[in-house]
Write a protein that holds these residues in place. Structure first.
Motif, PDB file in Angstrom:
ATOM      1  N   ASP A 179     -12.817   2.325 -12.756  1.00 26.85           N
ATOM      2  CA  ASP A 179     -13.006   0.917 -12.409  1.00 26.85           C
ATOM      3  C   ASP A 179     -11.680   0.189 -12.209  1.00 26.85           C
ATOM      4  OD1 ASP A 179     -15.905   0.688 -12.500  1.00 26.85           O
ATOM      5  OD2 ASP A 179     -15.685   1.108 -14.637  1.00 26.85           O
ATOM      6  N   THR A 180     -10.577   0.862 -12.511  1.00 22.06           N
ATOM      7  CA  THR A 180      -9.251   0.265 -12.341  1.00 22.06           C
ATOM      8  C   THR A 180      -8.417   1.159 -11.441  1.00 22.06           C
ATOM      9  OG1 THR A 180      -9.290  -0.795 -14.523  1.00 22.06           O
ATOM     10  CG2 THR A 180      -7.143  -0.473 -13.506  1.00 22.06           C
ATOM     11  N   LEU A 181      -7.911   0.575 -10.364  1.00 18.02           N
ATOM     12  CA  LEU A 181      -7.047   1.285  -9.431  1.00 18.02           C
ATOM     13  C   LEU A 181      -5.683   0.603  -9.372  1.00 18.02           C
ATOM     14  CD1 LEU A 181      -9.352   1.771  -6.285  1.00 18.02           C
ATOM     15  CD2 LEU A 181      -9.068   3.329  -8.225  1.00 18.02           C
ATOM     16  N   VAL A 182      -4.635   1.408  -9.357  1.00 21.57           N
ATOM     17  CA  VAL A 182      -3.295   0.917  -9.048  1.00 21.57           C
ATOM     18  C   VAL A 182      -2.932   1.501  -7.689  1.00 21.57           C
ATOM     19  CG1 VAL A 182      -0.865   0.871  -9.710  1.00 21.57           C
ATOM     20  CG2 VAL A 182      -2.654   0.795 -11.476  1.00 21.57           C
ATOM     21  N   VAL A 183      -2.636   0.644  -6.734  1.00 25.68           N
ATOM     22  CA  VAL A 183      -2.420   1.090  -5.360  1.00 25.68           C
ATOM     23  C   VAL A 183      -0.965   0.855  -4.963  1.00 25.68           C
ATOM     24  CG1 VAL A 183      -3.186   0.932  -2.964  1.00 25.68           C
ATOM     25  CG2 VAL A 183      -4.821   0.512  -4.833  1.00 25.68           C
ATOM     26  N   MET A 184      -0.320   1.934  -4.508  1.00 27.85           N
ATOM     27  CA  MET A 184       1.076   1.889  -4.102  1.00 27.85           C
ATOM     28  C   MET A 184       1.177   2.266  -2.622  1.00 27.85           C
ATOM     29  SD  MET A 184       2.662   3.861  -7.436  1.00 27.85           S
ATOM     30  CE  MET A 184       4.352   3.358  -7.101  1.00 27.85           C
ATOM     31  N   LEU A 185       2.333   2.009  -2.049  1.00 33.11           N
ATOM     32  CA  LEU A 185       2.646   2.452  -0.684  1.00 33.11           C
ATOM     33  C   LEU A 185       1.578   1.990   0.313  1.00 33.11           C
ATOM     34  CD1 LEU A 185       3.691   6.120  -1.565  1.00 33.11           C
ATOM     35  CD2 LEU A 185       5.193   4.135  -1.318  1.00 33.11           C
ATOM     36  N   ASP A 186       1.287   0.723   0.286  1.00 33.01           N
ATOM     37  CA  ASP A 186       0.212   0.206   1.132  1.00 33.01           C
ATOM     38  C   ASP A 186       0.760  -0.792   2.147  1.00 33.01           C
ATOM     39  OD1 ASP A 186      -2.163  -0.419   2.294  1.00 33.01           O
ATOM     40  OD2 ASP A 186      -2.925  -1.619   0.635  1.00 33.01           O
ATOM     41  N   GLY A 187       1.343  -0.280   3.202  1.00 31.58           N
ATOM     42  CA  GLY A 187       1.852  -1.142   4.250  1.00 31.58           C
ATOM     43  C   GLY A 187       0.777  -1.691   5.159  1.00 31.58           C
ATOM     44  N   GLN A 188      -0.435  -1.181   5.048  1.00 32.45           N
ATOM     45  CA  GLN A 188      -1.531  -1.576   5.944  1.00 32.45           C
ATOM     46  C   GLN A 188      -2.532  -2.515   5.286  1.00 32.45           C
ATOM     47  OE1 GLN A 188      -1.351  -0.613   9.120  1.00 32.45           O
ATOM     48  NE2 GLN A 188       0.578   0.372   8.557  1.00 32.45           N
ATOM     49  N   ARG A 189      -2.220  -3.021   4.098  1.00 33.10           N
ATOM     50  CA  ARG A 189      -3.070  -4.000   3.409  1.00 33.10           C
ATOM     51  C   ARG A 189      -4.500  -3.477   3.224  1.00 33.10           C
ATOM     52  NH1 ARG A 189      -1.089  -6.035   7.772  1.00 33.10           N
ATOM     53  NH2 ARG A 189      -3.151  -6.519   8.620  1.00 33.10           N
ATOM     54  N   SER A 190      -4.595  -2.316   2.620  1.00 32.66           N
ATOM     55  CA  SER A 190      -5.899  -1.663   2.477  1.00 32.66           C
ATOM     56  C   SER A 190      -6.843  -2.425   1.563  1.00 32.66           C
ATOM     57  CB  SER A 190      -5.704  -0.238   1.944  1.00 32.66           C
ATOM     58  OG  SER A 190      -4.865   0.501   2.813  1.00 32.66           O
ATOM     59  N   TYR A 191      -6.326  -3.300   0.728  1.00 33.96           N
ATOM     60  CA  TYR A 191      -7.197  -4.113  -0.137  1.00 33.96           C
ATOM     61  C   TYR A 191      -8.147  -4.964   0.692  1.00 33.96           C
ATOM     62  CZ  TYR A 191      -3.426  -7.390   0.968  1.00 33.96           C
ATOM     63  OH  TYR A 191      -2.485  -8.148   1.629  1.00 33.96           O
ATOM     64  N   GLU A 192      -7.778  -5.261   1.942  1.00 34.55           N
ATOM     65  CA  GLU A 192      -8.647  -6.074   2.789  1.00 34.55           C
ATOM     66  C   GLU A 192      -9.958  -5.366   3.118  1.00 34.55           C
ATOM     67  OE1 GLU A 192      -5.186  -8.550   5.265  1.00 34.55           O
ATOM     68  OE2 GLU A 192      -6.211  -6.845   6.195  1.00 34.55           O
ATOM     69  N   GLN A 193      -9.990  -4.041   2.949  1.00 34.36           N
ATOM     70  CA  GLN A 193     -11.187  -3.280   3.276  1.00 34.36           C
ATOM     71  C   GLN A 193     -12.128  -3.097   2.099  1.00 34.36           C
ATOM     72  OE1 GLN A 193     -10.306   0.353   5.403  1.00 34.36           O
ATOM     73  NE2 GLN A 193      -8.552  -0.564   6.468  1.00 34.36           N
ATOM     74  N   VAL A 194     -11.731  -3.552   0.925  1.00 29.64           N
ATOM     75  CA  VAL A 194     -12.596  -3.457  -0.249  1.00 29.64           C
ATOM     76  C   VAL A 194     -13.632  -4.577  -0.165  1.00 29.64           C
ATOM     77  CG1 VAL A 194     -12.726  -3.545  -2.763  1.00 29.64           C
ATOM     78  CG2 VAL A 194     -10.769  -2.431  -1.637  1.00 29.64           C
TER      79      VAL A 194
END
Length: 253
Positions: A179-194
Motif C-alpha cells: 500500500d506504500t510505494l516510493v517512486v524514483m527516476l520519474d521524469g514522465q510524471r507517472s503519478y498522473e496515471q494513478v
C-alpha cells in the motif's frame, strides 16, 4: 594497486556526509568529476563545491564529459548497456591520463547511495578490477530525506513498502501486495496515471539543498500542482531530482 572508492554523498549537502565519506574523499589521490549537458552544469558545481569544502585541490580532480545515452528505439536495456560501456571508457581514459602508473586511490562521488537505483557499481564492474579494489561508502538516500523532510514514517507498523521507478509504475501499474510505494527516476510524471481517488502523495525535489521543494496531499487534488511546480523548477535550474511516496487510504503516516 588501484583502489576505487564509490562514495555516497546524498544530495550533495555537506552536512549529510558520513565521516567515512569525508575520509574517503580527502584521502583520494584522484577524484573523477563528471560533467553533463550545459543545462546541468549546476550538478557538477555541487560536487565541485563539496570537494573544495573538503580541501581537495584542483590538481586531484579529473574532469570528464558524460556521454549521452541513445534514446531511439524500444531496446531500453541495450541503450543502458551501451551507455554504461561508454561511461566506463571515459573513466578508463581519465585514469590513464592522470594515474599512468595504474596505482592510487580514486574517488567517485555518487548521488544518494551507490546501492540504491544507481548504476555506478555496474559501470565499475566493466573496469576489470578485483572485488577488493572497489570500496563502497554508503550515503544518505533521497528516500530517507523525503520522509524526514515531511516528518512521516516510511513504513506502516509491520507492513512492507516497495521502492520502484516511474517506468515500472507507468508500464505495470500499482504492484500487488503493498500500500506504500516510493517512486524514483520519474521524469514522465507517472503519478498522473494513478487513478485511485484517495491515494496520498508526499513529493520532494532538490532534497537537502537550498532550493528544496515539498508538496503533499490527496493525489487527485495536488497532482497538477506538483507537475506545474516541477516544470517551473526544471526550467529555472536546468535539471531536477525528485522523488515521491504514494500511500493508499486508511494507512497511518
Amino acid at each position: 594497486m588501484l583502489e576505487l572508492f564509490l562514495v555516497g554523498i546524498g544530495t550533495g549537502n555537506p552536512d549529510h556526509l558520513t565521516r567515512e565519506a569525508e575520509n574517503a574523499i580527502r584521502g583520494a589521490d584522484l577524484v573523477l568529476l563528471p560533467h553533463k549537458e550545459d543545462n546541468k552544469a549546476e550538478l557538477a558545481q555541487v560536487r565541485l563545491t563539496l570537494l573544495q569544502q573538503l580541501g581537495v585541490d584542483g590538481g586531484r580532480i579529473a574532469h570528464f564529459d558524460m556521454p549521452l545515452r541513445r534514446q531511439t528505439g524500444d531496446d531500453y536495456d541495450n541503450q543502458v548497456d551501451e551507455w554504461h560501456d561508454a561511461i566506463a571508457r571515459r573513466w578508463q581514459a581519465s585514469l590513464a591520463a592522470h594515474l599512468p602508473s595504474g596505482a592510487g586511490r580514486v574517488g567517485l562521488l555518487v548521488w544518494g547511495d551507490p546501492a540504491l537505483y544507481d548504476s555506478t557499481l555496474r559501470i565499475a564492474s566493466r573496469l576489470g578490477l578485483r572485488s577488493e579494489q572497489v570500496k563502497v561508502v554508503p550515503g544518505i538516500t533521497s528516500m530517507q530525506l523525503l520522509c524526514s523532510a515531511h516528518g512521516i514514517a516510511l513504513n506502516e507498523i509491520g507492513a512492507p513498502f516497495l521502492v520502484t521507478t516511474g517506468r515500472q509504475l507507468r508500464d505495470h501499474g500499482w504492484p500487488p501486495g503493498v500500500d506504500t510505494l516510493v517512486v524514483m527516476l520519474d521524469g514522465q510524471r507517472s503519478y498522473e496515471q494513478v487513478s485511485e481517488p484517495d491515494v496520498e502523495i508526499w513529493w520532494g525535489a532538490y532534497l537537502g539543498m537550498p532550493q528544496q521543494l515539498l508538496m503533499r496531499g490527496r493525489l487527485a487534488q495536488v497532482a497538477a500542482q506538483i507537475s506545474a511546480r516541477r516544470a517551473q523548477a526544471r526550467q529555472a535550474h536546468g535539471w531536477i531530482m525528485d522523488i515521491y511516496l504514494l500511500r493508499r487510504p486508511g494507512k497511518r503516516s
